[in-house]
Structure formats: structure tokens, C-alpha cells
Write a protein that holds these residues in place. Structure first.
Motif, PDB file in Angstrom:
ATOM      1  N   GLY A 165      -2.151  24.546  14.848  1.00  0.00           N
ATOM      2  CA  GLY A 165      -1.121  24.568  16.429  1.00  0.00           C
ATOM      3  C   GLY A 165      -1.311  23.157  16.639  1.00  0.00           C
ATOM      4  O   GLY A 165      -1.203  23.181  17.747  1.00  0.00           O
ATOM      5  N   THR A 166      -0.363  21.962  15.830  1.00  0.00           N
ATOM      6  CA  THR A 166      -0.721  20.675  16.528  1.00  0.00           C
ATOM      7  C   THR A 166       0.560  20.339  15.793  1.00  0.00           C
ATOM      8  O   THR A 166       1.651  20.624  14.658  1.00  0.00           O
ATOM      9  N   ARG A 167       1.349  19.251  16.398  1.00  0.00           N
ATOM     10  CA  ARG A 167       1.891  18.260  16.241  1.00  0.00           C
ATOM     11  C   ARG A 167       2.183  16.284  16.878  1.00  0.00           C
ATOM     12  O   ARG A 167       0.771  16.188  17.690  1.00  0.00           O
ATOM     13  N   GLU A 168       2.505  15.574  16.231  1.00  0.00           N
ATOM     14  CA  GLU A 168       2.392  14.738  15.760  1.00  0.00           C
ATOM     15  C   GLU A 168       3.925  13.693  16.793  1.00  0.00           C
ATOM     16  O   GLU A 168       4.478  13.892  16.047  1.00  0.00           O
ATOM     17  N   ILE A 169       2.998  13.147  17.820  1.00  0.00           N
ATOM     18  CA  ILE A 169       4.383  11.901  18.166  1.00  0.00           C
ATOM     19  C   ILE A 169       3.747  10.744  18.738  1.00  0.00           C
ATOM     20  O   ILE A 169       2.938  10.508  19.056  1.00  0.00           O
ATOM     21  N   ASN A 170       4.495   9.454  17.685  1.00  0.00           N
ATOM     22  CA  ASN A 170       3.988   7.950  18.400  1.00  0.00           C
ATOM     23  C   ASN A 170       2.761   8.153  17.668  1.00  0.00           C
ATOM     24  O   ASN A 170       1.789   7.320  18.723  1.00  0.00           O
ATOM     25  N   GLY A 171       1.786   8.745  16.838  1.00  0.00           N
ATOM     26  CA  GLY A 171       0.787   8.570  16.355  1.00  0.00           C
ATOM     27  C   GLY A 171      -0.202   8.904  16.984  1.00  0.00           C
ATOM     28  O   GLY A 171      -1.448   9.593  16.728  1.00  0.00           O
ATOM     29  N   ALA A 172       0.061  10.048  17.753  1.00  0.00           N
ATOM     30  CA  ALA A 172      -0.650  11.241  18.859  1.00  0.00           C
ATOM     31  C   ALA A 172      -0.145  12.704  18.688  1.00  0.00           C
ATOM     32  O   ALA A 172       0.322  12.416  18.007  1.00  0.00           O
ATOM     33  N   ILE A 173      -1.618  13.011  18.602  1.00  0.00           N
ATOM     34  CA  ILE A 173      -1.785  14.630  18.114  1.00  0.00           C
ATOM     35  C   ILE A 173      -1.344  15.296  19.564  1.00  0.00           C
ATOM     36  O   ILE A 173      -2.565  15.302  20.821  1.00  0.00           O
TER      37      ILE A 173
END
Length: 408
Positions: free
Chosen positions: A347-355
Motif C-alpha cells: 500500500g504505497t503511492r508516489e508523489i513527486n518522487g517520494a513514497i
């Protein structure tokens, strides 16, 4: 599963739907909703997909395999009727009874008062299972009658609920996997997982907080017995019912003085069991899945390396109830750079290269080692590199194996 399939010489374009940031290293992620079967079929037709491997249980129970096959698309995973082995605990128990498959004694109930009367007559410990899918969290092992009655009351808060109440079995749990093509089954591998949320096997059940493979309790002789007494009768029974089972059959076993008994069936690779079984596989996974889907499974069991594998799940605070979402996770690259370590996303998501965390069970850290103790040391060393104050994990994964071997 994507990592294992990507190693195959048969693999061309590999897609994962809906996927997560970890999948992008080996496949293209596709924002498809698996409950929209027409969209999945249209994508497969547009991309000329040769094989669909259905990972989660809910789409299988909902008949995604049926719809894919109806559209002429090859699928690894059982049909809706065959997936009832996982989709309904009551169905699975009745199936075992009909075909002489060893399992715990049980009764099914649609009314809470009848269930409570039965529990009082049997006493505790006793097991209460909510019929239907519950992501591994619909089971209560009640140590007292009051606990069992509270579980009954909670289950029947949902309209139309049904429960299975079964005897408590003493022993050791093992997850046993077999690949099946509808008629033929071959043993795949086994693992031992940790379902309770807290150390010492305390707290509520989860989807799994860690696992290791292979468990020493699963000897070759015991594996042959499981195939003979459980897997083969299951395949015969499903065929007799007109629902040949094609896919991977996950048999949750209790091993005790009574021998192996079925606790539950799953109809897909388990999580976190797959994270410790697939890294040990020496043969080509994709060719095996194709053989299952096409009814052409032949030969003996696949080969696995002699290494042990151990996986530790990192979950978000609040899991398994209401997990905290949206916290940043750092240090994943540093952890993944360690020898014999795989950092697997859930259960992860990436936003602007950050996890960021985006679910309950967020990461699984898998380590290979010379034995379970070595793999355990490597897994926890990798976790030390991960900076995520809002996460937690069990620190005793593998304790059964290390205690048995006299190692810490």
C-alpha cells in the motif's frame, strides 16, 4: 509475482493493474479497476495480451476469470464457482465433508442465538469464522465463551451474515501450495506465516505480518500425504461438481497429532507467503502459469533453491483497523541495496518522487539467507535503514524456526 514473471524468457510486455510504485521497476502499471471486467477485457484485447494472471481473491470470486475466458483470453486463476473454495468458508467446509478431506468439526449458522447455544454446549477455546471474504481478518480464535459470543454478535451486525463455528485444533500452522490445471496437481512449496498483529502471536488477525520458507515441519513425506489426502481429492471433487480448479490452490493446514487438517482454502498466491516462496523458485514461473491455464501441467514439482527466505511486513499505525495514510517513507533505496534483500511495495503511492503510505500493510522486506536465522538477521538489518516513524512491524518473525533450530 511481477518480479518473478519478469525473469521469464517468455515475458514480453508485462503490465500490472492497478500496480504500485514498486511494480514500475519490472512492469508497466495500468490504472484499471479489477471490478470493471469489461475495461480489463478491452485493455487485454487492445494490447493483445496472451495471459492474465489474477492475483487477488475478490476478482476471482466475482468471476473475472469467467469473463476473460468467455472473451477468448487465457487466464491463470479459477472460475467463479471454483473460487468458492475461498469465497465461502461454509462452502469449503461442506466440500471437505462431502469428499472426505480432513478438517475440523464445524457447524454453520445464520442466526446468532443458535450459534451462541452451540458455543455454550461446546465450550472454549473455539473458532468463529465469518462466511465470505474478509482479507484474512474474519477469524476469531476465542479462548472463552464470552469472547466467542462477542465475535458472533459482531459478525451478525451485517445483514445476511453467516458464520462457521468450528473446533479448535492444537498444532502448528503451515501454508501449502499446489499448482493445478483442472485435472493434474503438483506440489509447489510451503511457508509459515504470522497472522496476529503483535509479537508473541497476540492481538487480532491480519492479512499476515510476515512469513518464512521453507518450514522444517513440512517434510517430503508430509507433503506427499497432503497431496494424497487433500489436494488430489479437492481436484476430483471440483471436477465432479463441474468446476475444475485451474490456478494455485493454497491449503492452510494445521499439523498436529491428528495429521494434516484443512483450516482454510485460498485460491491464489498468499501474501506474505508469495514473498518468501517465489524468490526461492529456480524454475520459470511464467511457463508454469501458462501450463496451468492451458490444462497442460506435466512433470514433477518445480525446483527451489536451498536458501531460506524470510519476510517482514511493515504496516501503518492503526492497522488492521483504520491505518494511518499519507506518511512519507524514506530509506527504501538504502535498504534495497543490501545483499539478498528485496523491498516489496504494497500500500504505497508516489508523489513527486517520494513514497508515501497508502494502505494497511505497506511494505514487505524479504531476505534470502543460508538458513532462517541468517535471513531473519538480514531482513531486520534492512528494516533499520528504513525511516518511517508512522509504521510498525513485528520483531519476532521466524521465531518458531529459530527456536526449533536453537538459534536466535
Amino acid at each position: 509475482m511481477a518480479r518473478a514473471c519478469a525473469k521469464s524468457p517468455l515475458a514480453g510486455n508485462l503490465f500490472v493493474a492497478p500496480g504500485n510504485p514498486g511494480c514500475t521497476a519490472v512492469a508497466r502499471t495500468v490504472p484499471l479497476s479489477l471490478d470493471k471486467h469489461a475495461d480489463v477485457i478491452a485493455f487485454c484485447q487492445r494490447e493483445d495480451i496472451d495471459l492474465v494472471v489474477v492475483g487477488p481473491e475478490a476478482p476471482l470470486v466475482a468471476g473475472l476469470a469467467d469473463d476473460l475466458l468467455g472473451a477468448g483470453i487465457s487466464c491463470f486463476g479459477p472460475t467463479r464457482d471454483a473460487a468458492r473454495l475461498e469465497g465461502s468458508k461454509g462452502y469449503a467446509k461442506d466440500f471437505c465433508r462431502e469428499f472426505g478431506i480432513p478438517t475440523a468439526d464445524y457447524r454453520r449458522f445464520q442466526h446468532p442465538d443458535e450459534a451462541k447455544r452451540y458455543i455454550r454446549s461446546r465450550g472454549a477455546p473455539i473458532v468463529v469464522k465469518v462466511d465470505g471474504l474478509a482479507s484474512g481478518k474474519g477469524v476469531v480464535v476465542a479462548n472463552t465463551v464470552d469472547e466467542a459470543e462477542a465475535a458472533i454478535e459482531a459478525a451478525f451486525e451485517s445483514p445476511g451474515a453467516e458464520v462457521v463455528v468450528e473446533e479448535f485444533l492444537e498444532g502448528e500452522e503451515v501454508s501449502f501450495f499446489a499448482l493445478c490445471d483442472g485435472a493434474v496437481g503438483i506440489p509447489f512449496d510451503s511457508a509459515q506465516d504470522y497472522k496476529r498483529v503483535h509479537e508473541g502471536d497476540n492481538g487480532p488477525n491480519t492479512g499476515g505480518m510476515g512469513a518464512y520458507s521453507p518450514p522444517s515441519i513440512m517434510t517430503p513425506e508430509l507433503g506427499q500425504r497432503v497431496m494424497r489426502e487433500i489436494v488430489e481429492p479437492t481436484l476430483r471433487g471440483m471436477s465432479e461438481r463441474g468446476s475444475p480448479f485451474r490456478g494455485v490452490l493454497f491449503v492452510g493446514l494445521m499439523i498436529g497429532e491428528f495429521g494434516p487438517k484443512v483450516i482454510e482454502f485460498n485460491v491464489r498466491f498468499g501474501d506474505p507467503e508469495a514473498e518468501v516462496i517465489l524468490p526461492r523458485l529456480r524454475d520459470d514461473l511464467l511457463s508454469l502459469l501458462v501450463a496451468c491455464a492451458s490444462g497442460a501441467l506435466r512433470g514433477g514439482p518445480p525446483r527451489f533453491c536451498s536458501d531460506a527466505a524470510l519476510a517482514v511486513v511493515m504496516a501503518a499505525q492503526g492497522y488492521p483497523a483504520e491505518p494511518l495514510r499519507g506518511s512519507e517513507i524514506k530509506g527504501l533505496d538504502e535498504a534495497g541495496a543490501l545483499p539478498r534483500i528485496a523491498v516489496l511495495h504494497g500500500g504505497t503511492r508516489e508523489i513527486n518522487g517520494a513514497i508515501y503510505s497508502d494502505g494497511g500493510r505497506v511494505l514487505t522486506i524479504t531476505a534470502l539467507g543460508d538458513d532462517v536465522a541468517d535471513a531473519r538477521k538480514r531482513a531486520y538489518a534492512a528494516i533499520e535503514r528504513i525511516k518511517w516513524p508512522e509504521g510498525f512491524f513485528r520483531r519476532d518473525i521466524g521465531w518458531r524456526a529459530t527456536a526449533r533450530d536453537g538459534k536466535k
